[in-house]
Design a protein around this motif. Structure first.
Motif, PDB file in Angstrom:
ATOM      1  N   TYR A 135       5.322  -9.857  -9.788  1.00  0.00           N
ATOM      2  CA  TYR A 135       5.486 -10.545  -8.504  1.00  0.00           C
ATOM      3  C   TYR A 135       4.160 -11.001  -7.912  1.00  0.00           C
ATOM      4  O   TYR A 135       4.134 -11.594  -6.831  1.00  0.00           O
ATOM      5  N   LYS A 136       3.051 -10.699  -8.626  1.00  0.00           N
ATOM      6  CA  LYS A 136       1.711 -11.149  -8.222  1.00  0.00           C
ATOM      7  C   LYS A 136       1.389 -10.758  -6.783  1.00  0.00           C
ATOM      8  O   LYS A 136       1.010 -11.603  -5.950  1.00  0.00           O
ATOM      9  N   VAL A 137       1.555  -9.467  -6.502  1.00  0.00           N
ATOM     10  CA  VAL A 137       1.225  -8.953  -5.177  1.00  0.00           C
ATOM     11  C   VAL A 137       0.002  -8.039  -5.276  1.00  0.00           C
ATOM     12  O   VAL A 137      -0.273  -7.444  -6.326  1.00  0.00           O
ATOM     13  N   VAL A 138      -0.701  -7.918  -4.184  1.00  0.00           N
ATOM     14  CA  VAL A 138      -1.869  -7.045  -4.108  1.00  0.00           C
ATOM     15  C   VAL A 138      -1.388  -5.627  -3.819  1.00  0.00           C
ATOM     16  O   VAL A 138      -0.615  -5.396  -2.889  1.00  0.00           O
ATOM     17  N   SER A 139      -1.848  -4.683  -4.624  1.00  0.00           N
ATOM     18  CA  SER A 139      -1.346  -3.310  -4.519  1.00  0.00           C
ATOM     19  C   SER A 139      -2.500  -2.329  -4.401  1.00  0.00           C
ATOM     20  O   SER A 139      -3.601  -2.572  -4.906  1.00  0.00           O
ATOM     21  N   GLN A 140      -2.214  -1.216  -3.739  1.00  0.00           N
ATOM     22  CA  GLN A 140      -3.197  -0.139  -3.612  1.00  0.00           C
ATOM     23  C   GLN A 140      -2.442   1.173  -3.383  1.00  0.00           C
ATOM     24  O   GLN A 140      -1.500   1.222  -2.600  1.00  0.00           O
ATOM     25  N   MET A 141      -2.836   2.224  -4.105  1.00  0.00           N
ATOM     26  CA  MET A 141      -2.285   3.554  -3.848  1.00  0.00           C
ATOM     27  C   MET A 141      -3.183   4.278  -2.846  1.00  0.00           C
ATOM     28  O   MET A 141      -4.399   4.076  -2.819  1.00  0.00           O
ATOM     29  N   GLY A 142      -2.573   5.167  -2.068  1.00  0.00           N
ATOM     30  CA  GLY A 142      -3.289   5.829  -0.986  1.00  0.00           C
ATOM     31  C   GLY A 142      -4.086   7.054  -1.377  1.00  0.00           C
ATOM     32  O   GLY A 142      -4.063   8.045  -0.645  1.00  0.00           O
ATOM     33  N   ASN A 143      -4.785   7.018  -2.496  1.00  0.00           N
ATOM     34  CA  ASN A 143      -5.752   8.069  -2.825  1.00  0.00           C
ATOM     35  C   ASN A 143      -7.124   7.582  -2.376  1.00  0.00           C
ATOM     36  O   ASN A 143      -7.923   7.083  -3.152  1.00  0.00           O
ATOM     37  N   GLN A 144      -7.400   7.743  -1.083  1.00  0.00           N
ATOM     38  CA  GLN A 144      -8.536   7.089  -0.450  1.00  0.00           C
ATOM     39  C   GLN A 144      -9.892   7.476  -1.030  1.00  0.00           C
ATOM     40  O   GLN A 144     -10.865   6.723  -0.918  1.00  0.00           O
ATOM     41  N   GLY A 145      -9.963   8.638  -1.671  1.00  0.00           N
ATOM     42  CA  GLY A 145     -11.219   9.030  -2.303  1.00  0.00           C
ATOM     43  C   GLY A 145     -11.651   8.072  -3.394  1.00  0.00           C
ATOM     44  O   GLY A 145     -12.833   8.048  -3.777  1.00  0.00           O
ATOM     45  N   ALA A 146     -10.717   7.261  -3.904  1.00  0.00           N
ATOM     46  CA  ALA A 146     -11.071   6.266  -4.920  1.00  0.00           C
ATOM     47  C   ALA A 146     -12.107   5.290  -4.397  1.00  0.00           C
ATOM     48  O   ALA A 146     -12.879   4.719  -5.171  1.00  0.00           O
TER      49      ALA A 146
ATOM     50  N   TYR B 207       0.887  -1.168   0.000  1.00  0.00           N
ATOM     51  CA  TYR B 207       0.000   0.000   0.000  1.00  0.00           C
ATOM     52  C   TYR B 207       0.918   1.209   0.000  1.00  0.00           C
ATOM     53  O   TYR B 207       1.726   1.383   0.921  1.00  0.00           O
ATOM     54  N   VAL B 208       0.845   2.044  -1.046  1.00  0.00           N
ATOM     55  CA  VAL B 208       1.792   3.153  -1.213  1.00  0.00           C
ATOM     56  C   VAL B 208       1.023   4.469  -1.302  1.00  0.00           C
ATOM     57  O   VAL B 208       0.091   4.606  -2.096  1.00  0.00           O
ATOM     58  N   GLN B 209       1.451   5.427  -0.501  1.00  0.00           N
ATOM     59  CA  GLN B 209       0.795   6.732  -0.499  1.00  0.00           C
ATOM     60  C   GLN B 209       0.877   7.385  -1.879  1.00  0.00           C
ATOM     61  O   GLN B 209       1.756   7.113  -2.678  1.00  0.00           O
ATOM     62  N   LYS B 210      -0.057   8.293  -2.117  1.00  0.00           N
ATOM     63  CA  LYS B 210      -0.041   9.069  -3.368  1.00  0.00           C
ATOM     64  C   LYS B 210       0.971  10.203  -3.241  1.00  0.00           C
ATOM     65  O   LYS B 210       1.263  10.647  -2.126  1.00  0.00           O
ATOM     66  N   PRO B 211       1.529  10.699  -4.346  1.00  0.00           N
ATOM     67  CA  PRO B 211       1.499  10.028  -5.636  1.00  0.00           C
ATOM     68  C   PRO B 211       2.288   8.723  -5.544  1.00  0.00           C
ATOM     69  O   PRO B 211       3.213   8.620  -4.745  1.00  0.00           O
ATOM     70  N   LEU B 212       1.934   7.783  -6.363  1.00  0.00           N
ATOM     71  CA  LEU B 212       2.576   6.472  -6.286  1.00  0.00           C
ATOM     72  C   LEU B 212       4.090   6.601  -6.315  1.00  0.00           C
ATOM     73  O   LEU B 212       4.797   5.908  -5.571  1.00  0.00           O
ATOM     74  N   THR B 213       4.609   7.506  -7.160  1.00  0.00           N
ATOM     75  CA  THR B 213       6.049   7.689  -7.291  1.00  0.00           C
ATOM     76  C   THR B 213       6.390   9.154  -7.536  1.00  0.00           C
ATOM     77  O   THR B 213       5.512   9.987  -7.748  1.00  0.00           O
ATOM     78  N   HIS B 214       7.655   9.447  -7.526  1.00  0.00           N
ATOM     79  CA  HIS B 214       8.163  10.781  -7.806  1.00  0.00           C
ATOM     80  C   HIS B 214       8.300  11.029  -9.302  1.00  0.00           C
ATOM     81  O   HIS B 214       8.126  12.149  -9.772  1.00  0.00           O
ATOM     82  N   ASP B 215       8.618   9.971 -10.076  1.00  0.00           N
ATOM     83  CA  ASP B 215       8.898  10.088 -11.502  1.00  0.00           C
ATOM     84  C   ASP B 215       7.973   9.183 -12.315  1.00  0.00           C
ATOM     85  O   ASP B 215       7.506   8.142 -11.831  1.00  0.00           O
ATOM     86  N   ILE B 216       7.767   9.550 -13.576  1.00  0.00           N
ATOM     87  CA  ILE B 216       6.941   8.753 -14.491  1.00  0.00           C
ATOM     88  C   ILE B 216       7.523   7.354 -14.667  1.00  0.00           C
ATOM     89  O   ILE B 216       6.799   6.352 -14.608  1.00  0.00           O
ATOM     90  N   TYR B 217       8.818   7.266 -14.887  1.00  0.00           N
ATOM     91  CA  TYR B 217       9.470   5.968 -15.081  1.00  0.00           C
ATOM     92  C   TYR B 217       9.226   5.051 -13.888  1.00  0.00           C
ATOM     93  O   TYR B 217       8.925   3.856 -14.058  1.00  0.00           O
ATOM     94  N   GLU B 218       9.340   5.580 -12.688  1.00  0.00           N
ATOM     95  CA  GLU B 218       9.130   4.774 -11.485  1.00  0.00           C
ATOM     96  C   GLU B 218       7.705   4.222 -11.446  1.00  0.00           C
ATOM     97  O   GLU B 218       7.490   3.070 -11.063  1.00  0.00           O
ATOM     98  N   ALA B 219       6.723   5.049 -11.830  1.00  0.00           N
ATOM     99  CA  ALA B 219       5.333   4.597 -11.819  1.00  0.00           C
ATOM    100  C   ALA B 219       5.133   3.425 -12.770  1.00  0.00           C
ATOM    101  O   ALA B 219       4.443   2.444 -12.446  1.00  0.00           O
ATOM    102  N   ARG B 220       5.738   3.496 -13.937  1.00  0.00           N
ATOM    103  CA  ARG B 220       5.615   2.407 -14.902  1.00  0.00           C
ATOM    104  C   ARG B 220       6.262   1.131 -14.352  1.00  0.00           C
ATOM    105  O   ARG B 220       5.728   0.027 -14.510  1.00  0.00           O
TER     106      ARG B 220
END
Length: 490
Positions: A159-170, A137-150
């Motif tokens: 790696y087949k892990v469950v992921s969620q970004m911390g934009n809770q309004g979603a 679970y990673v706070q928003k923004p997911l990353t600092h750079d575009i490349y990192e987000a990709r």
């Protein structure tokens, strides 16, 4: 850096269940109903580690912990002053400053990780966790750079892990209401989106601090700087004020874009933009000459992004972002005395269609429709309510922990509102705006020594698949940054 561990796809819960089945002849498994109503077996609890546990990290870790429904086994922060409240709340959790040491020592007993550090450390921490097979679970923004987000988006699949970004309004039902209204065709096709915020509410558009200060005893400053270019400690950077400096933060757009751009991005089914253009508020010296501060985010900005038509929306979309207190004007069909977005019109989003206008406040709150025929619609009470919506932050963290226990291929994971498959492209869109903002003030001295040329002050064309500006190569330096020292994203 922690060693990579091949993800076998077998969760801790699977292992416990399969191990119990294999050993059925050796010992007796007590049925849950015998243990008492409401009892949760230890194997049904998730072992959570929190990284970056002060500020927003406090609510992230404790919402995921859910009053003891899960186990908080480790807490990590480079600043033990900021982490004190969380340490006191979970005295049995092991304390760390370096997440790499934590993974080396406790990797086998951690199931899932929350990451709520400053923006510049999100990617390396989340990647290290995923390589060990940990859900993230990673706070928003997911990353600092575009490349990192990709890279994080691709890694979550690999790696087949469950992921969620911390934009809770979603996870706010208001967003699902907006999707439903749009899918019913109430506002027609959308060609224009307006998004705005009153941020920054921290120092921004100021000269680079030059004063030095002693590092507080409980802060590991080298670890805090992490992947960023080295700077000496100053309270001008930490805590919280880092948001206004490109070395660590992503400015007003990075802070609020993942909340405010989220509703139109979701409603319209948007993907990568095709072009971007920006203008920024200037900073002036005492003699009223413009100041050039490439290290710092501007006091205000406007960004225009364009998106192609989608299967959901048959029109091309122009999205305009405003920050620093700037906001759009009233569209024709919203009455003059009605606020836009928030009750004081300070933050919000508007989708302007050919039949009406849809609006919402931050986090998708208070959605409304103003139709061309004069009809106004508001969200019915308890509409789209789920078992999570009465929880803090719409149950955004608890939905993630439930999905972690259910597994990567589960319906719970597919139901998450901001897994990296969605949050990655959303974050790339937000950071595309920052690429334009930073390019705006790139300058070269004129040959005659009189003034400067600003080649970045133009419409820039984006190839989303290749992550590249195609008509101004110098802007591509902001797609991917170089890390300091031995830090790597691998």
């Amino acid at each position: 850096m922690s060693k990579k561990v091949e993800n076998s796809g077998v969760t801790r819960r699977d292992f416990l269940q399969k191990g119990a089945a294999a050993a059925v002849g050796s010992f007796f498994i007590v049925p849950r109903h015998v243990l008492g109503k409401g009892y949760r077996a230890p194997s049904d609890k998730l072992n959570i580690a929190g990284i970056g546990i002060g500020g927003k990290g406090f609510s992230d870790t404790n919402n995921a912990w859910n009053n003891g429904a899960e186990n908080m086994v480790a807490l990590c922060d480079v600043d033990w002053i900021q982490g004190k409240r969380n340490f006191e709340k979970h005295p049995n959790a092991k304390k760390y400053k370096d997440f790499r040491v934590m993974f080396d020592e406790m990797g086998k007993s951690i199931d899932a990780v929350t990451v709520s550090t400053a923006d510049h450390q999100h990617a390396v921490i989340a990647m290290a966790a995923m390589q060990l097979g940990k859900h993230v679970y990673v706070q928003k923004p997911l990353t600092h750079d575009i490349y990192e987000a990709r890279m994080l988006t691709e890694a979550a699949r690999k790696y087949k892990v469950v992921s969620q970004m911390g934009n809770q309004g979603a996870s706010n039902p208001g967003q699902q209401q907006m999707v439903d209204w749009f899918n019913k065709g109430l506002i027609g096709n959308v060609k224009e989106v307006q998004v705005w915020t009153n941020r920054p509410v921290w120092p921004q558009g100021i000269p680079v601090p030059t004063s030095k200060a002693d590092v507080p005893q409980d802060i590991d400053w080298d670890l805090w700087v992490g992947t960023a270019d080295w700077v000496d400690y100053s309270p001008a950077w930490h805590p919280f004020k880092w948001r206004g400096w490109w070395n660590f933060g992503t400015g007003a757009l990075g802070d609020m874009g993942c909340h405010l751009i989220d509703p139109p991005f979701r409603v319209l089914g948007l993907g990568y933009p095709t072009e971007v253009e920006a203008s920024v508020g200037q900073v002036f010296l005492k003699d009223w000459t413009p100041e050039y501060i490439p290290e710092g985010c501007p006091p205000s900005s406007r960004v225009q992004l364009k998106f192609p038509a989608t299967a959901k929306n048959k029109s091309e979309v122009t999205m305009v972002w405003h920050d620093g207190g700037l906001r759009p004007f009233h569209p024709e069909w919203i009455p003059a005395n009605e606020p836009l977005g928030e009750p004081d019109s300070s933050n919000g989003a508007m989708l302007i269609g050919d039949k009406g206008v849809m609006t919402c406040a931050t986090y998708g709150l208070n959605p409304k429709i103003y139709l061309k025929n004069g009809t106004k619609m508001e969200m019915p009470k308890d509409s789209f309510k789920t078992k999570y919506t009465s929880m803090p932050e719409f149950g955004h963290q608890v939905a993630w922990t439930d999905a972690c226990k259910a597994g990567f291929n589960s319906k719970e994971h597919k139901a998450l509102t901001s897994s990296f498959d969605y949050a990655g492209p959303l974050t790339e869109t937000v950071l595309m705006g920052n690429l334009a903002i930073r390019s705006y003030n790139l300058r070269t001295a004129n040959a005659d020594g009189k003034g400067f040329t600003y080649p970045g002050r133009k419409k820039m064309l984006w190839d989303g698949k290749s992550m590249k500006i195609t008509n101004f190569d110098e802007a591509n330096q902001f797609v991917k940054r170089d890390y300091r020292g031995n830090w790597k994203l691998v």
